[in-house]
Design an enzyme around this catalytic site. Sequence first.
Site, PDB file in Angstrom:
ATOM      1  N   GLY A  51       0.790  -1.223   0.000  1.00  0.00           N
ATOM      2  CA  GLY A  51       0.000   0.000   0.000  1.00  0.00           C
ATOM      3  C   GLY A  51       0.824   1.275   0.000  1.00  0.00           C
ATOM      4  CG  HIS A  52       4.147   3.807   1.761  1.00  0.00           C
ATOM      5  ND1 HIS A  52       5.443   4.190   1.499  1.00  0.00           N
ATOM      6  CD2 HIS A  52       3.582   4.863   2.374  1.00  0.00           C
ATOM      7  CE1 HIS A  52       5.654   5.408   1.949  1.00  0.00           C
ATOM      8  NE2 HIS A  52       4.543   5.841   2.485  1.00  0.00           N
ATOM      9  CG  PHE A  53       2.924   5.220  -2.545  1.00  0.00           C
ATOM     10  CD1 PHE A  53       1.815   5.673  -1.836  1.00  0.00           C
ATOM     11  CD2 PHE A  53       4.150   5.783  -2.267  1.00  0.00           C
ATOM     12  CE1 PHE A  53       1.941   6.697  -0.900  1.00  0.00           C
ATOM     13  CE2 PHE A  53       4.285   6.800  -1.317  1.00  0.00           C
ATOM     14  CZ  PHE A  53       3.183   7.261  -0.638  1.00  0.00           C
TER      15      PHE A  53
END
Length: 150
Positions: A51-53
């Site tokens: 999620g990052h990224f």
Amino acid sequence: MNRNTMDIYKILKQLPHRYPFLLVDRVLAIDKGKSIRAVKNVTINEPFFQGHFPYRPVMPGVLMLEALAQAAALLAFDAIDTTPDEDSVYYFAGMDGVRFKRPVEPGDQLILEVELVRMKAGIFKFKARALVDNELAVEAELTCAVRKIA
């Protein structure tokens, strides 16, 4: 093994952290009560990259600081000749002068360099930095504390 290095098995004995939060893979050198040089190998399999990224994976800055704090813990425990146990906890108590200089991406090897500036009554002050390919990624002054909890 050289007394001034630590493999992952020795690190696991000294730090309470475990996957996915153990952020030190090897200690390259430790100068008792003075400094430590350690490694975090950053891979695409790190859970935070989901999620990052997703479109451009970058290691979160707070996790770079956590890796430095874990290296600092190894230095502190070595300086006071102790192995942490269930009756004590090592707190990341503060940070000053934090500067992020470059992104850290999958495939990078983060070299963690921490210098013990001062220790008194279980409070430790460190000067820390992390590099990738000899280029500064982050620098900070860290404060950590060891406390009995039992």
